[in-house]
Motif scaffolding. Structure first.
Motif, PDB file in Angstrom:
ATOM      1  N   PHE A  29       0.852  -1.191   0.000  1.00  0.00           N
ATOM      2  CA  PHE A  29       0.000   0.000   0.000  1.00  0.00           C
ATOM      3  C   PHE A  29       0.887   1.239   0.000  1.00  0.00           C
ATOM      4  CE2 PHE A  29      -1.938   3.403   2.542  1.00  0.00           C
ATOM      5  CZ  PHE A  29      -3.016   3.704   1.739  1.00  0.00           C
ATOM      6  N   VAL A  30       0.568   2.154  -0.888  1.00  0.00           N
ATOM      7  CA  VAL A  30       1.261   3.440  -0.940  1.00  0.00           C
ATOM      8  C   VAL A  30       0.204   4.522  -0.762  1.00  0.00           C
ATOM      9  CG1 VAL A  30       2.697   4.991  -2.319  1.00  0.00           C
ATOM     10  CG2 VAL A  30       3.003   2.518  -2.509  1.00  0.00           C
ATOM     11  N   PRO A  31       0.336   5.322   0.297  1.00  0.00           N
ATOM     12  CA  PRO A  31      -0.663   6.376   0.508  1.00  0.00           C
ATOM     13  C   PRO A  31      -0.598   7.434  -0.591  1.00  0.00           C
ATOM     14  CG  PRO A  31       1.066   6.461   2.186  1.00  0.00           C
ATOM     15  CD  PRO A  31       1.345   5.274   1.325  1.00  0.00           C
ATOM     16  N   ASN A  32      -1.731   8.042  -0.864  1.00  0.00           N
ATOM     17  CA  ASN A  32      -1.805   9.085  -1.897  1.00  0.00           C
ATOM     18  C   ASN A  32      -1.192  10.405  -1.432  1.00  0.00           C
ATOM     19  OD1 ASN A  32      -3.085   7.407  -3.704  1.00  0.00           O
ATOM     20  ND2 ASN A  32      -5.125   7.948  -2.959  1.00  0.00           N
ATOM     21  N   ASP A  33      -1.198  10.645  -0.156  1.00  0.00           N
ATOM     22  CA  ASP A  33      -0.700  11.892   0.409  1.00  0.00           C
ATOM     23  C   ASP A  33       0.830  11.909   0.388  1.00  0.00           C
ATOM     24  OD1 ASP A  33      -0.523  14.303   1.773  1.00  0.00           O
ATOM     25  OD2 ASP A  33      -0.729  13.353   3.752  1.00  0.00           O
ATOM     26  N   PRO A  34       1.460  12.882  -0.296  1.00  0.00           N
ATOM     27  CA  PRO A  34       2.924  12.961  -0.334  1.00  0.00           C
ATOM     28  C   PRO A  34       3.560  13.122   1.046  1.00  0.00           C
ATOM     29  CG  PRO A  34       1.974  14.386  -2.010  1.00  0.00           C
ATOM     30  CD  PRO A  34       0.845  13.885  -1.160  1.00  0.00           C
ATOM     31  N   ALA A  35       2.887  13.798   1.937  1.00  0.00           N
ATOM     32  CA  ALA A  35       3.435  13.956   3.293  1.00  0.00           C
ATOM     33  C   ALA A  35       3.483  12.604   4.002  1.00  0.00           C
ATOM     34  CB  ALA A  35       2.588  14.949   4.085  1.00  0.00           C
TER      35      ALA A  35
END
Length: 120
Positions: free
Chosen positions: A60-66
């Motif tokens: 899983f890779v979160p969409n939020d760059p932070a």
């Protein structure tokens, strides 16, 4: 037959229902029937030795760059685990494919022998 059957008495008894416990009267018979069923199940299921290959979970890779920057080490670790697991998954599939081909070859030969015996 290790259960019970509900029956009505055919003569008299004014339609009362009686429970007749068929199999519980002879527990040895009940246990023997269960044991035979288990032995037959494993006897027929044993020749099928197919390996089950489970695909790995996609990281899983979160969409939020932070969040990506905050969890970069965990995300990298998840991807490394995935790459190792997918390689193991491919090896499992290759092994199962080879086993299935060998089994199919043996079954084809057995079928050929069967057809020859039936034609004689």
């Amino acid at each position: 037959m290790c259960g019970y059957t509900v029956v009505t008495h055919p003569i008299g008894m004014r339609g009362q229902i009686y429970q007749v416990f068929m199999g519980f009267r002879n527990l040895r018979l009940c246990a023997c029937a269960s044991l035979c069923a288990i032995v037959l199940w494993f006897g027929f299921a044993a020749p099928a030795k197919a390996e089950t290959c489970f695909p790995p979970t996609v990281p899983f890779v979160p969409n939020d760059p932070a969040a990506q920057r905050e969890f970069v080490d965990l995300i990298k670790q998840d991807f490394e685990i995935y790459i190792a697991d997918v390689q193991e998954y491919f090896r499992c599939l290759d092994t199962e494919r080879a086993r299935a081909f060998e089994e199919a070859r043996e079954v084809s030969e057995e079928y050929g022998r069967f057809l020859q015996e039936m034609s004689q």
